[in-house]
Design an enzyme around this catalytic site. Sequence first.
Site, PDB file in Angstrom:
ATOM      1  N   SER A   1       0.957  -1.080   0.083  1.00 33.46           N
ATOM      2  CA  SER A   1      -0.027   0.146  -0.057  1.00 33.46           C
ATOM      3  C   SER A   1       0.928   1.318   0.040  1.00 33.46           C
ATOM      4  CB  SER A   1      -0.796   0.006   1.355  1.00 33.46           C
ATOM      5  OG  SER A   1      -0.027  -0.182   2.494  1.00 33.46           O
ATOM      6  N   LEU A   2       0.204   2.447  -0.163  1.00 27.59           N
ATOM      7  CA  LEU A   2       1.191   3.601  -0.158  1.00 27.59           C
ATOM      8  C   LEU A   2       0.750   4.463   0.952  1.00 27.59           C
ATOM      9  CD1 LEU A   2       0.850   4.340  -3.964  1.00 27.59           C
ATOM     10  CD2 LEU A   2       2.844   3.690  -3.095  1.00 27.59           C
TER      11      LEU A   2
ATOM     12  N   GLU B   1       4.358   9.047 -11.670  1.00 27.85           N
ATOM     13  CA  GLU B   1       3.060   8.660 -12.376  1.00 27.85           C
ATOM     14  C   GLU B   1       1.634   8.829 -11.910  1.00 27.85           C
ATOM     15  OE1 GLU B   1       4.086   4.467 -13.092  1.00 27.85           O
ATOM     16  OE2 GLU B   1       4.066   4.102 -11.358  1.00 27.85           O
TER      17      GLU B   1
ATOM     18  N   LYS C   1      -1.558   8.631 -10.122  1.00 27.43           N
ATOM     19  CA  LYS C   1      -2.189   7.724  -9.462  1.00 27.43           C
ATOM     20  C   LYS C   1      -3.742   7.322  -9.900  1.00 27.43           C
ATOM     21  CE  LYS C   1      -3.075   6.124  -4.571  1.00 27.43           C
ATOM     22  NZ  LYS C   1      -4.609   5.783  -4.544  1.00 27.43           N
TER      23      LYS C   1
HETATM   24  C1  9MJ Z   1      -1.584   3.507  -8.709  1.00 30.46           C
HETATM   25  N1  9MJ Z   1      -2.586   3.409  -8.030  1.00 30.46           N
HETATM   26  O1  9MJ Z   1      -1.608   4.503  -9.975  1.00 30.46           O
HETATM   27  C2  9MJ Z   1       1.090   2.092  -7.203  1.00 30.46           C
HETATM   28  N2  9MJ Z   1      -0.310   3.517  -8.322  1.00 30.46           N
HETATM   29  O2  9MJ Z   1       3.017   1.276  -6.162  1.00 30.46           O
HETATM   30  C3  9MJ Z   1       1.037   3.414  -8.762  1.00 30.46           C
HETATM   31  N3  9MJ Z   1      -0.170   2.558  -7.305  1.00 30.46           N
HETATM   32  C4  9MJ Z   1       1.708   1.370  -6.203  1.00 30.46           C
HETATM   33  N4  9MJ Z   1       1.832   2.945  -8.206  1.00 30.46           N
HETATM   34  C5  9MJ Z   1       3.423   0.579  -5.016  1.00 30.46           C
HETATM   35  N5  9MJ Z   1       1.121   4.289 -10.062  1.00 30.46           N
HETATM   36  C6  9MJ Z   1       2.205   0.199  -4.536  1.00 30.46           C
HETATM   37  C7  9MJ Z   1       1.101   1.011  -5.186  1.00 30.46           C
END
Ligand code: 9MJ
Length: 674
Positions: free
Chosen positions: A84-85, A116, A118
């Site tokens: 998760s972030l 990038e 999200k």
């Molecule tokens: C999204 N939701 O676009 C991650 N995410 O990296 C991007 N989510 C992520 N990276 C590690 N671009 C865990 C989630």
Amino acid sequence: MSELAQARARAEQLRKEIARHDYQYYVLDNPLIPDAEYDRLMRELRDIESRFPELVTPDSPTQRVGGAPREGFAEVRHKVPMLSLDNAFSEEDMRAWEKRLLGRLDHDGPVSYAAEPKLDGLAISLRYEQGLLVLGATRGDGRVGEDVTANVRTIKSIPLRLFGDDWPEVLEVRGEIFMPRAGFEALNARARARGEKTFVNPRNAAAGSLRQLDPKVTASRPLTMFCYGFGEISSGPPADTYSASIRRLVDWGLQISPELKTVAGVDGCIDYYQDIGRRREQLPYDIDGVVFKVDSLADQEALGFVSRAPRWAIAYKFPAQEELTRVLAIDFQVGRTGAVTPVARLEPVFVGGATVSNATLHNMDEVWRKDVRVGDTVIIRRAGDVIPEVVGVVLERRPKGTRRVTLPKHCPVCGSEVIKPEGEAVARCTGGLYCPAQRKESIKHFASRKAMDIEGLGDKLVEQLVDNELVHNPADLYHLTKAQLVGLERMGEKSAQNLLDELEKSKSTTLPRFLYALGIREVGEATALALAQQFGSLKAIQAASEDELQETPDVGPIVAAHIAAFFRQPHNKEVIDKLIAAGIHWQEGAPRPRPEDLPLAGKTFVLTGALSRPRDDYKARLQALGAKVSGSVSKKTDYVVAGEDPGSKLAKAEQLGIEILDEEGLLKLLGEGR
Ligand code: 9MJ
């Protein structure tokens, strides 16, 4: 009650509420409250539990991360957990994050980050063995997700077999499955047409589509996927950086974000965030922030994790576009054409980056469909520069004693009757220009930039002029005196003179602008221009019958009826005469000839073979002279124009005895022959 007992009662209440929202969100894909509100409930519960750790229960929603599995899907244990972030909500958060990184890394020079957007969809892990897709699993709680392989297989942008032959024997990629906005709109439009339930947003539509027990349903949904991470890779990462590794996926037929970039240092991150923020509404899919990752995989490894969130990544979120607030009142605004529009007056709320205290409810059908009432807690959405709107009501927070909203019988401004024709969404005040609201709006429209372009005549000033009875109609504007203007609020000698100068300047205009400025229903700029070109003069338009009006491109029976009705009104004739008497003028043009009067009217041409100029050129010129240009030769063809290597069309023309022209003959006909 003691503080502990109070905290216990509140925690229990919150757990119940959160459990219900979890069920709505994760199982039914039908959230009842915006994310921001859900986050607040969770935060409040976490806060209580941290103050009173003895209140933590094993079933508390704080004790699990991620979604509840739906019955009917097999469980999948992720060998490499899905991460998760952590979130950042401000520049300060971002700088603090970088500071923590730098404290752990031995770095000189700025850190390189992969950036990038999200995506707001559903996190997924794909497993390829020997290049073949063998498993698709949802994130679930990060350790255990659901097996949705059959559904994932229906998504066309996910290869069932990787391209090329240089992929690792085992390759797990992680990414987001999402529904682009256009597909979401189309899906909801179809559902609405069939009287079915619609999805609240593209994310829930994506989640609902993927977590279907019948893959046929998933197959019919416009889903796609961008990859942004890895699970197990038999040969280790394909490159030394995240960005280079992710880019390898493109060679193997997977998609990544077209917006992926590397940026230098936290300042680069902030610039990227601002750039994406500006372009957010133009992207074809919903995003809710930007993700930054330390690009060096060695640095990522050195940084490691705190619980399930990596230290090397962060999601810098945009301000929430949906928020909750309360409806204080529902008012009705009257527009230029008398349209009576319901507007919700709100307890001010910060949403989508601005404080909002009014939201449109569009029309009564909308109010009734959503059943919005005074006192209700509502979800407000403000996306980009779009007018804030009421998305829906949180019914369980409706206080007692609310009442359905009714359409007022009389105009709130002038007291005239309000009518809502059967089958129409819009209700209208019947007061016409007797109604001060309609008068104000029609004068604002008259003065607007694309109409008479009277600079300095803003909304507030128009309102004062009408309220003080200095102006009843647009023609009165041209009889204002300096003395009258100077008496108004915030109007000095100088601005009064400027306005008089602007009014004088506006007298020299064009017919399309003047027509548009009159504010005839359904006559926008394009129609005004078409009418001016068709008829050449105002007199000709005023004299035209509805049938004649309909000969104008894009003018159908409804628009023609509005135009004719407008010019029939004695009051409108009077105002137009006064405007012209006040000195408004324009250059009149020649009317477009009637189609039947054109020299080639009724003649059908077929062009064949190579000509010295593009065929479309000739086609346009023939059409301008009233001819039809067809693609195939028939008995109805009058002329075949044969260039070089004409082929079968010429043979057919000869057979049918149709007149044949060469290019020179055509030019002569077009009036260009030598
Ligand atoms: C999204 N939701 O676009 C991650 N995410 O990296 C991007 N989510 C992520 N990276 C590690 N671009 C865990 C989630």
